[in-house]
Write an enzyme that holds these catalytic residues in place. Sequence first.
Site, PDB file in Angstrom:
ATOM      1  CB  SER A 137      -0.855   0.015   1.267  1.00 53.43           C
ATOM      2  OG  SER A 137      -1.511   1.247   1.391  1.00 53.43           O
ATOM      3  CE1 TYR A 153       4.093  15.777   5.857  1.00 53.03           C
ATOM      4  CE2 TYR A 153       2.039  16.851   6.489  1.00 53.03           C
ATOM      5  CZ  TYR A 153       3.415  16.730   6.597  1.00 53.03           C
ATOM      6  OH  TYR A 153       4.110  17.547   7.435  1.00 53.03           O
TER       7      TYR A 153
END
Length: 246
Positions: A137, A153
């Site tokens: 992933s 992020y």
Amino acid sequence: MANQKNILVTGATRGMGKEISKVLAAQGYHIFLGARNINDGKTIAEELESKGFSVTAVQLDVTDMNSVKYATREIPSLDILINNAGIALETSSPSKLDVNKVKKEFDVNVFGVMNVSSVMLPLLKKAEQAKIINISSMMGSLNSALDENSIVYGAAVAGYQSSKAALNMYTIQLAKELEKEGCNISVDLVDPGMVATEFGGLKPDTAKQMGAKSVDEGIRRVIELVVNENGNETITFTNNEGIVPW
Ligand SMILES: NC(=O)c1ccc[n+]([C@@H]2O[C@H](COP(=O)([O-])OP(=O)(O)OC[C@H]3O[C@@H](n4cnc5c(N)ncnc54)[C@H](OP(=O)(O)O)[C@@H]3O)[C@@H](O)[C@H]2O)c1
């Protein structure tokens, strides 16, 4: 069928594993459907056999070495291993993690892949050209987690993300070892993106509302890697859009 390639898919009872199995069986591969619950696996195998596809359900709990070793009794030869089984359990913030849940995530997402890969390697080494495809992933990408412009992020599921980062490093190291030995086995990672399955306990419709793509789209890169007969590039981390940062 002569020259029919054998593929083992772990976690083939639901979600992407089930769809990968269906699509590749329809393309003429023989699929070993890895099923933690063998009855679920047999139900899917019957469904696919009724369409004329070639499949065998195999009991396979990736966390249980006895189960993994036992599965080899049913697999005479193997060309492609797709380590797809994966779980996500823990969503608490990094400082409040329930470590027992994180251990379970590592058991399936990391140690499960190590178990299955090590046991299946002798079979893969006998194939003319073999592939190991590990479903990772982008959430495991260290560079993306540090990049303010990346969708990763703002994500903070430290247990799951750490497990996929560990899987990525294992993939690199296994690929390097096999390359050094002169084995014709590529080892690659795929990031499916967010996909509308029951993953993490979500309902597919809820996941869709959150922006998840269809299962067809989610498995596209895996199918490309499998059917690319000439491609044996190793240590790649890609998704439908291209290269994923490490
Ligand atoms: N969906 C997403 O948004 C997404 C995004 C990025 C990466 N991924 C990755 O994609 C892969 C497939 O996810 P998915 O969305 O298809 O998930 P899913 O629908 O939840 O299916 C997971 C599959 O893994 C199996 N599994 C769980 N524990 C297992 C074990 N110990 N041994 C063998 N099989 C086991 C499940 O079997 P049971 O039916 O027995 O529970 C099921 O077949 C995972 O590696 C996941 O990390 C998913």
